[in-house]
Design a protein around this motif. Structure first.
Motif, PDB file in Angstrom:
ATOM      1  N   PRO A 162      -0.529   2.849  -3.532  1.00  0.00           N
ATOM      2  CA  PRO A 162      -1.683   2.981  -2.634  1.00  0.00           C
ATOM      3  C   PRO A 162      -2.958   2.359  -3.204  1.00  0.00           C
ATOM      4  CG  PRO A 162      -0.431   5.007  -2.657  1.00  0.00           C
ATOM      5  CD  PRO A 162       0.169   4.128  -3.725  1.00  0.00           C
ATOM      6  N   LEU A 163      -3.655   1.663  -2.326  1.00  0.00           N
ATOM      7  CA  LEU A 163      -4.904   0.999  -2.688  1.00  0.00           C
ATOM      8  C   LEU A 163      -6.072   1.961  -2.516  1.00  0.00           C
ATOM      9  CD1 LEU A 163      -3.898  -2.237  -0.890  1.00  0.00           C
ATOM     10  CD2 LEU A 163      -4.522  -2.169  -3.314  1.00  0.00           C
ATOM     11  N   ASP A 206       0.825  -1.210   0.000  1.00  0.00           N
ATOM     12  CA  ASP A 206       0.000   0.000   0.000  1.00  0.00           C
ATOM     13  C   ASP A 206       0.862   1.264   0.000  1.00  0.00           C
ATOM     14  OD1 ASP A 206      -2.490   1.338   0.050  1.00  0.00           O
ATOM     15  OD2 ASP A 206      -2.383   1.553   2.222  1.00  0.00           O
TER      16      ASP A 206
END
Length: 256
Positions: free
Chosen positions: A217-218, A213
């Motif tokens: 980034p999710l 992440d």
């Protein structure tokens, strides 16, 4: 055929046509510069495949961090569309011992891909053999319609280069870091690989996810979608191993 020194030979005498060929294609496709190393195919036949032998070590936090960062690179290499097979392969593949449908034409939305190529084929098989009944099927179909309508699509996400069967048994911890084996490689949603990591338990998984992440980034709410992405492997287990997996799969379908 004599295996090279320090090699591992996987054999399946009853392998269906293309079983090892598509696995080799998937390993080559996943061998992304800067991504997670794979066990490269050295040679394969209709009934076997040879890869280097991997010496395992206990998982460490540092190795988990590096795995997360490298997996983000593998995914970011991308795929032409959802459901696309690995380069060098132009028909369906396999997950475990059963078929994995691929799409040979562009699919623009993940929801339509997931409903039609990752859920319905296995639902149909389970229904035909009596493992699920009509009432069960209605629950799953409700979710399939939501997926087709775009309820879980994110226009910001592009198809990723997935391992496709990323449970802990296909993550090999070595002295020089994680290596991947036994893929069901295809173009898909990166959350799918991440959801699979902990489905049957994997050491250091939270460190893997955190490092991933940070590197890539999710989208917000990704943890709430984890079980949705796990429904496909659960249904493959329904097909391969029977009704014991039906209650868990139904619970997921009800939730979404």
């Amino acid at each position: 055929m004599t295996a090279p020194p320090a090699a591992f030979v996987k054999r399946r005498l009853d392998a269906p046509p293309g079983f090892f060929e598509v696995e080799a294609a998937g390993l080559r496709w996943l061998a992304v510069p800067g991504g997670v190393p794979v066990a490269p195919p050295l040679e394969f036949t209709a009934t076997s495949m040879t890869t280097p032998h991997l010496d395992t070590v206990p998982p460490t936090g540092a190795a988990a961090d590096e795995f997360g960062r490298l997996l983000a690179v593998t995914h970011a290499a991308g795929a032409r569309w959802y459901g696309v097979p690995p380069d060098g392969w132009d028909t369906d593949g396999f997950i475990g011992t059963i078929e994995l449908p691929h799409s040979l034409r562009p699919l623009d939305t993940w929801g339509a891909f997931y409903a039609n190529l990752r859920l319905r084929p296995y639902l149909r098989t389970a229904y035909d053999v009596g493992t699920i009944d009509g009432a069960h099927l209605k629950v799953f179909e409700r979710l399939c319609h939501k997926l087709e309508a775009g309820a879980y699509d994110d226009p910001a996400e592009r198809p990723s280069r997935l391992h496709g069967d990323l449970w802990s048994g296909n993550v090999v911890w070595c002295a020089d870091g994680v290596h991947l084996i036994d893929p069901a490689a295809h173009g898909g949603h990166r959350e799918t690989d991440l959801a699979m990591l902990a489905l049957f338990g994997m050491p250091q998984v939270e460190r893997v996810l955190r490092a991933y992440d940070e590197a890539h980034p999710l989208a917000d709410g990704w943890r709430e979608r984890v079980d949705l992405h796990r429904l496909h492997p659960l249904l493959t287990h329904v097909v391969m191993f029977g009704a014991a997996y039906v209650p868990r799969a139904l619970a997921v379908a009800h939730h979404y």
